[in-house]
Design a protein around this motif. Structure first.
Motif, mmCIF file in Angstrom:
data_model
loop_
_atom_site.group_PDB
_atom_site.id
_atom_site.type_symbol
_atom_site.label_atom_id
_atom_site.label_comp_id
_atom_site.label_asym_id
_atom_site.label_seq_id
_atom_site.Cartn_x
_atom_site.Cartn_y
_atom_site.Cartn_z
ATOM 1 N N VAL A 106 0.857 -1.187 0.000
ATOM 2 C CA VAL A 106 0.000 0.000 0.000
ATOM 3 C C VAL A 106 0.892 1.236 0.000
ATOM 4 C CG1 VAL A 106 -1.824 1.250 1.203
ATOM 5 C CG2 VAL A 106 -1.798 -1.259 1.226
ATOM 6 N N TYR A 147 8.986 -2.936 7.080
ATOM 7 C CA TYR A 147 7.900 -2.207 6.420
ATOM 8 C C TYR A 147 6.666 -3.080 6.217
ATOM 9 C CZ TYR A 147 11.831 0.882 5.456
ATOM 10 O OH TYR A 147 12.948 1.673 5.584
ATOM 11 N N PHE A 206 3.941 -1.654 3.347
ATOM 12 C CA PHE A 206 3.624 -0.252 3.116
ATOM 13 C C PHE A 206 4.853 0.465 2.581
ATOM 14 C CE2 PHE A 206 0.674 -1.836 6.208
ATOM 15 C CZ PHE A 206 -0.543 -1.297 5.799
ATOM 16 N N SER A 220 3.136 -4.868 7.780
ATOM 17 C CA SER A 220 2.137 -4.652 8.817
ATOM 18 C C SER A 220 2.513 -5.427 10.074
ATOM 19 C CB SER A 220 0.762 -5.101 8.322
ATOM 20 O OG SER A 220 -0.161 -5.179 9.392
ATOM 21 N N THR A 226 4.920 5.360 5.813
ATOM 22 C CA THR A 226 5.903 4.656 6.660
ATOM 23 C C THR A 226 6.541 5.596 7.664
ATOM 24 O OG1 THR A 226 7.781 4.997 5.141
ATOM 25 C CG2 THR A 226 6.393 3.058 4.771
#
Length: 521
Positions: free
Chosen positions: A150, A319, A329, A321, A334
């Motif tokens: 994302v 990085y 992400f 989740s 971030t």
């Protein structure tokens, strides 16, 4: 039946999504990039509202080295093509946002990135909780991928819980035409760059401007955090201190009451006056209190945990989740990794975070080794390698304190030098004999020192013995012994030109540090 599941699906074709797409393309991984708008970089078609970027665009550095030039180029994405540098798009030190829109579109085309436009993601699900992610766009089209990244940025206004605030204008949509505020009394809620950018725009036309918030204004030149108030936006402070009807209100806005004629009565509790509360009339109220990550598109089976007052996704050092495996992400979302300290919220920082993310993905899912080189584990060679890197690297320079190199001895007279690891990510090679971590960072309490106050004591830049007292950016080498003992720290003294080349002041103390901690084969 063929497997149409992608290796990666990236949501967002802003700078971070395009940067990751570049690396995925180069590695030959199957992927798509979904973009809500008609072209890459939709965010920059609207923001900043007054169309001047605060990311510097320094074309003339005196260097021929493209790596060193990236230290002063805060807008370019990484690539092997010298034509894909933002510095070719503008001569302005603070460029126009439209130049960024053009640049991102050209970057996507030149790199042949698989961007699907007009594909706003409206639902993210993971039906069995462990298999592929399924993303649905606003047209009902679905996409399936083993890993989801994302890169949407922070897209929702971060509105404080103030009764009546829904009647106020917000930074996203408030008019930017100064003529709309002629003779008006204006309250701007917030003390960041968007608030002061808005205030500066109205100085010539508004009768009175008040900028309000509970916290002190923090200047970027003092804190070294580029998201704090920048000089390009602080003209309003002059108008306040030089008695020009404008004011900075230090306190909490308790209530916003819209009157029958459309004006406002705003209750402010002043922090500097023992919580004295006052009702102040205004014609316009504009809320400039930042943005937050929008997690509403995630179904409960894969909704990520949030952090920092639920403004950003909670992340691991990779990085990923914190609670949804295979969900990653990239980009400004971030910034929880170095919130209000470093540069992960900005292109010149997160372009290196994206490169590190890609290396994590390659290592985890495709058995690719982290980029590295072999060195003899002798003090002279290790010191020379570190000095060479800190004098040139842009990644450690821009991601100060967050990104670092690692030297991992093998116990047999050799060592592996790995570049650009998040500092809290374990080196992806065995490190049974300890390791060294190399960063560039500021000294202790650097944000508490006024850099323009000549009465404040300074260390001499040739005083290696007092290097740890330096406030300015400088190399720091930490030795992490095997067994988890606390690290031993060596500071290379700061230098005005950021050139750590003195044999006596920089190299020899570092060589001696390695000599004390490198275990003999």
């Amino acid at each position: 039946m063929p497997d149409n599941t992608l290796d990666y699906l990236v949501i967002g074709a802003g700078p971070a999504g395009l940067q990751l797409g570049y690396f995925l393309n180069r590695a030959g991984r199957s992927h798509l990039i979904l973009e809500a708008g008609p072209a890459p970089g939709t965010f920059f078609r609207t923001f900043p509202r007054h169309r001047t970027l605060i990311s510097i665009n320094k074309r003339h550095t005196g260097y021929d080295d493209p790596e060193l030039n990236l230290r002063m180029d805060w807008n370019s994405l990484l690539s092997d093509d010298p034509d894909l540098l933002f510095t070719r798009y503008s001569d302005r030190y603070f460029p126009h946002a439209d130049d960024m829109v053009s640049y991102l579109g050209d970057y996507a085309r030149a790199c042949e990135l698989p961007v699907v436009h007009d594909a706003r993601a409206v639902q993210v699900a993971r039906p069995d909780g462990a298999g592929p992610f399924r993303v649905t766009d606003r047209h009902g089209r679905t996409y399936e991928a083993r890993r989801l990244v994302v890169a949407t940025g922070v897209s929702r206004p971060n509105l404080p819980a103030i009764p009546g605030i829904e009647a106020a204008d917000v930074y996203n949509t408030a008019s930017t035409d100064p003529a709309d505020y002629i003779g008006r009394r204006v309250l701007i809620i917030g003390k960041g760059n968007s608030a002061f950018e808005t205030a500066d725009n109205l100085v010539a036309t508004a009768a009175v401007i008040h900028v309000a918030g509970p916290n002190s204004v923090r200047m970027a030149w003092r804190t070294h955090f580029v998201g704090h108030l920048r000089a390009v936006n602080n003209n309003f402070l002059d108008t306040y201190q030089l008695k020009s009807q404008n004011a900075l209100l230090d306190g909490d806005v308790k209530r916003v009451d819209q009157q029958a004629d459309g004006s406002f009565l705003v209750t402010v509790s002043f922090a500097r006056a023992n919580e004295v509360t006052k009702d102040i009339p205004y014609d316009r109220v504009i809320v400039c209190t930042g943005f937050r990550f929008d997690a509403s598109i995630f179904e409960p089976d894969c909704r990520p945990a949030l952090t920092i007052r639920d403004r950003f996704p909670a992340l691991t050092p990779a990085y990923e989740s914190a609670d949804v495996p295979d969900l990653y992400f990239a980009g400004t979302i971030t910034q929880s990794r170095d919130f209000k300290h470093g540069t992960s919220g900005f292109i010149h920082g997160f372009r290196y975070g994206v490169r590190a993310l890609h290396r994590v993905l390659e290592h985890r899912y495709h058995d690719a080794a982290w980029p590295s080189r072999d060195l003899p584990a002798v003090p002279e060679a290790l010191a020379a390698a570190v000095i060479e890197r800190v004098n040139r690297t842009s990644a450690l320079w821009q991601q100060f304190g967050l990104m670092g190199d690692a030297i991992v001895p093998d116990g047999q007279g050799g060592a592996r030098y790995l570049e650009e690891l998040p500092v809290d990510l374990d080196p992806p090679v065995p490190h049974d004999f300890g390791c060294f971590r190399i960063t560039l960072d500021y000294g202790p309490e650097h944000d508490q020192v006024d850099p323009f106050d000549i009465s404040v004591g300074r260390i001499r830049q040739n005083d290696a013995a007092r290097a740890a007292e330096g406030h300015y950016l400088h190399p720091i080498v930490r030795y992490h012994p095997p067994g988890g003992a606390p690290p031993v720290v060596h500071h290379v003294t700061e230098n005005l030109e950021n050139e750590w080349t003195s044999q006596e002041v920089h190299v020899e103390p570092l060589r001696a540090f390695f000599a004390r901690h490198v275990q003999p084969a």
